[in-house]
Scaffold this motif. Structure first.
Motif, PDB file in Angstrom:
ATOM      1  N   HIS A   5     -28.561   8.168 -31.888  1.00 24.52           N
ATOM      2  CA  HIS A   5     -28.335   7.982 -30.458  1.00 24.52           C
ATOM      3  C   HIS A   5     -29.640   8.193 -29.690  1.00 24.52           C
ATOM      4  O   HIS A   5     -30.450   9.062 -30.015  1.00 24.52           O
ATOM      5  N   GLN A   6     -29.816   7.388 -28.644  1.00 19.48           N
ATOM      6  CA  GLN A   6     -30.993   7.534 -27.799  1.00 19.48           C
ATOM      7  C   GLN A   6     -30.843   8.764 -26.910  1.00 19.48           C
ATOM      8  O   GLN A   6     -29.736   9.091 -26.480  1.00 19.48           O
ATOM      9  N   PRO A   7     -31.934   9.459 -26.615  1.00 19.79           N
ATOM     10  CA  PRO A   7     -31.871  10.571 -25.673  1.00 19.79           C
ATOM     11  C   PRO A   7     -31.437  10.086 -24.289  1.00 19.79           C
ATOM     12  O   PRO A   7     -31.668   8.936 -23.914  1.00 19.79           O
ATOM     13  N   LYS A   8     -30.801  10.991 -23.541  1.00 20.52           N
ATOM     14  CA  LYS A   8     -30.334  10.617 -22.206  1.00 20.52           C
ATOM     15  C   LYS A   8     -31.490  10.206 -21.310  1.00 20.52           C
ATOM     16  O   LYS A   8     -31.349   9.326 -20.448  1.00 20.52           O
ATOM     17  N   GLY A   9     -32.639  10.853 -21.485  1.00 16.62           N
ATOM     18  CA  GLY A   9     -33.800  10.499 -20.672  1.00 16.62           C
ATOM     19  C   GLY A   9     -34.255   9.072 -20.907  1.00 16.62           C
ATOM     20  O   GLY A   9     -34.597   8.349 -19.964  1.00 16.62           O
ATOM     21  N   SER A  10     -34.218   8.633 -22.175  1.00 18.64           N
ATOM     22  CA  SER A  10     -34.618   7.259 -22.493  1.00 18.64           C
ATOM     23  C   SER A  10     -33.633   6.256 -21.901  1.00 18.64           C
ATOM     24  O   SER A  10     -34.027   5.197 -21.412  1.00 18.64           O
ATOM     25  N   ARG A  11     -32.336   6.599 -21.969  1.00 16.36           N
ATOM     26  CA  ARG A  11     -31.340   5.709 -21.385  1.00 16.36           C
ATOM     27  C   ARG A  11     -31.546   5.575 -19.881  1.00 16.36           C
ATOM     28  O   ARG A  11     -31.446   4.470 -19.320  1.00 16.36           O
ATOM     29  N   ALA A  12     -31.816   6.670 -19.234  1.00 20.22           N
ATOM     30  CA  ALA A  12     -32.024   6.638 -17.781  1.00 20.22           C
ATOM     31  C   ALA A  12     -33.237   5.776 -17.430  1.00 20.22           C
ATOM     32  O   ALA A  12     -33.214   5.012 -16.461  1.00 20.22           O
ATOM     33  N   ILE A  13     -34.281   5.889 -18.231  1.00 19.32           N
ATOM     34  CA  ILE A  13     -35.484   5.092 -17.979  1.00 19.32           C
ATOM     35  C   ILE A  13     -35.182   3.606 -18.162  1.00 19.32           C
ATOM     36  O   ILE A  13     -35.594   2.765 -17.353  1.00 19.32           O
ATOM     37  N   MET A  14     -34.436   3.270 -19.235  1.00 19.42           N
ATOM     38  CA  MET A  14     -34.099   1.875 -19.479  1.00 19.42           C
ATOM     39  C   MET A  14     -33.228   1.309 -18.356  1.00 19.42           C
ATOM     40  O   MET A  14     -33.408   0.162 -17.927  1.00 19.42           O
ATOM     41  N   ILE A  15     -32.269   2.117 -17.872  1.00 14.00           N
ATOM     42  CA  ILE A  15     -31.414   1.666 -16.769  1.00 14.00           C
ATOM     43  C   ILE A  15     -32.244   1.437 -15.512  1.00 14.00           C
ATOM     44  O   ILE A  15     -32.085   0.437 -14.802  1.00 14.00           O
TER      45      ILE A  15
END
Length: 277
Positions: A5-15
């Motif tokens: 799973h991707q870290p939440k920080g990476s997901r936020a950056i991608m969004i």
């Protein structure tokens, strides 16, 4: 499983990046949709622009303009020629500043960098008088020459050459290679990614240039695409039609987009290479 799973920080950056890209593309989509709308519908109807009807008439009107393909060829000749010459001159200058030792090298390099701070408008009168005395207006040479002085290209190539290990030069010298052969066969191939980036930057800069061709090209047969399309526009959108104006913008920008799509791998590779330095 936690590593999948991707870290939440990476997901936020991608969004965030996705939202930023969507916002950036909205004006492009708006221009593209308007270019396919009938002009009379845009002037009389208040319906959303994404609803039918749509038409190719705006693009047909552009193609039917007698000189549009001549302007397209002019832009291609000027842009491609300027790009090739800038790459050649910037590579040679960058190699000289990075690898050769000569009097006042640092002083000359600083003078080149000062050129980054001088806007084109500051020298336009002197350039116009100079080109008039030389009889270069309304010629391909007159449209190409001003673009060859690109301090950014010299700076970029100098920095890239400085990042190439000196051991490559020393190994070539041990093999009895000349300075030119070392540059051409050993070092220059290492710069292909950054040259792709510089080439795209130069091509887009020259292709989209409006200011100098407007001054230098006074004959319709020597217009570039930007000047030619502007010459057939009315003073207001109502005179020509908003859809027609948007189609002109799309038509002028499409070749540059195609060039970028063709060389996008080289641009990404150059950006990744520079980030890794």
């Amino acid at each position: 499983m936690s590593g999948v799973h991707q870290p939440k920080g990476s997901r936020a950056i991608m969004i965030a990046v996705g939202l930023f890209a969507a916002v950036w593309l909205l004006p492009v989509a708006w221009v593209l949709i308007l270019s396919f709308k009938p002009n009379e519908v845009l002037m009389m109807s208040g319906d959303p622009v994404w609803k039918p009807p749509f038409t190719f008439k705006n693009y047909i009107n552009i193609i039917e303009t007698s000189s549009v393909f001549r302007w397209l060829i002019n832009s291609a000749i000027v842009s491609v020629s300027a790009t090739v010459l800038v790459l050649a001159l910037s590579s040679l200058a960058g190699y000289g500043f990075a690898r050769l030792h000569f009097p006042f090298r640092n002083t000359i390099f600083v003078l080149v960098l000062i050129g980054l701070a001088i806007p084109e408008q500051a020298v336009i009168i002197a350039r116009h008088q100079l080109f008039t005395n030389w009889g270069l207006h309304n010629s391909y040479v007159g449209l190409i020459l001003p673009h060859l002085s690109l301090p950014f290209g010299v700076f970029l190539m100098t920095q890239f050459f400085r990042g190439i290990p000196q051991e490559l030069d020393e190994a070539a010298i041990l093999d009895n290679a000349s300075r030119w052969r070392t540059f051409w066969k050993v070092l220059l191939p290492q710069t292909l990614p950054v040259q792709a980036t510089l080439g795209i930057f130069t091509f887009l800069l020259v292709w989209n240039d409006y200011f100098w061709p407007l001054i230098s090209a006074t004959r319709p047969e020597m217009y570039t695409l930007t000047v030619g399309i502007a010459s057939v526009q009315g003073n207001f959108a109502q005179s020509e039609g908003l859809g027609y104006l948007m189609a002109q913008a799309v038509f002028a920008g499409l070749p540059a987009l195609i060039v970028y799509l063709i060389f996008q791998k080289q641009i990404i590779g150059a950006a990744a290479g520079q980030a890794g330095r």
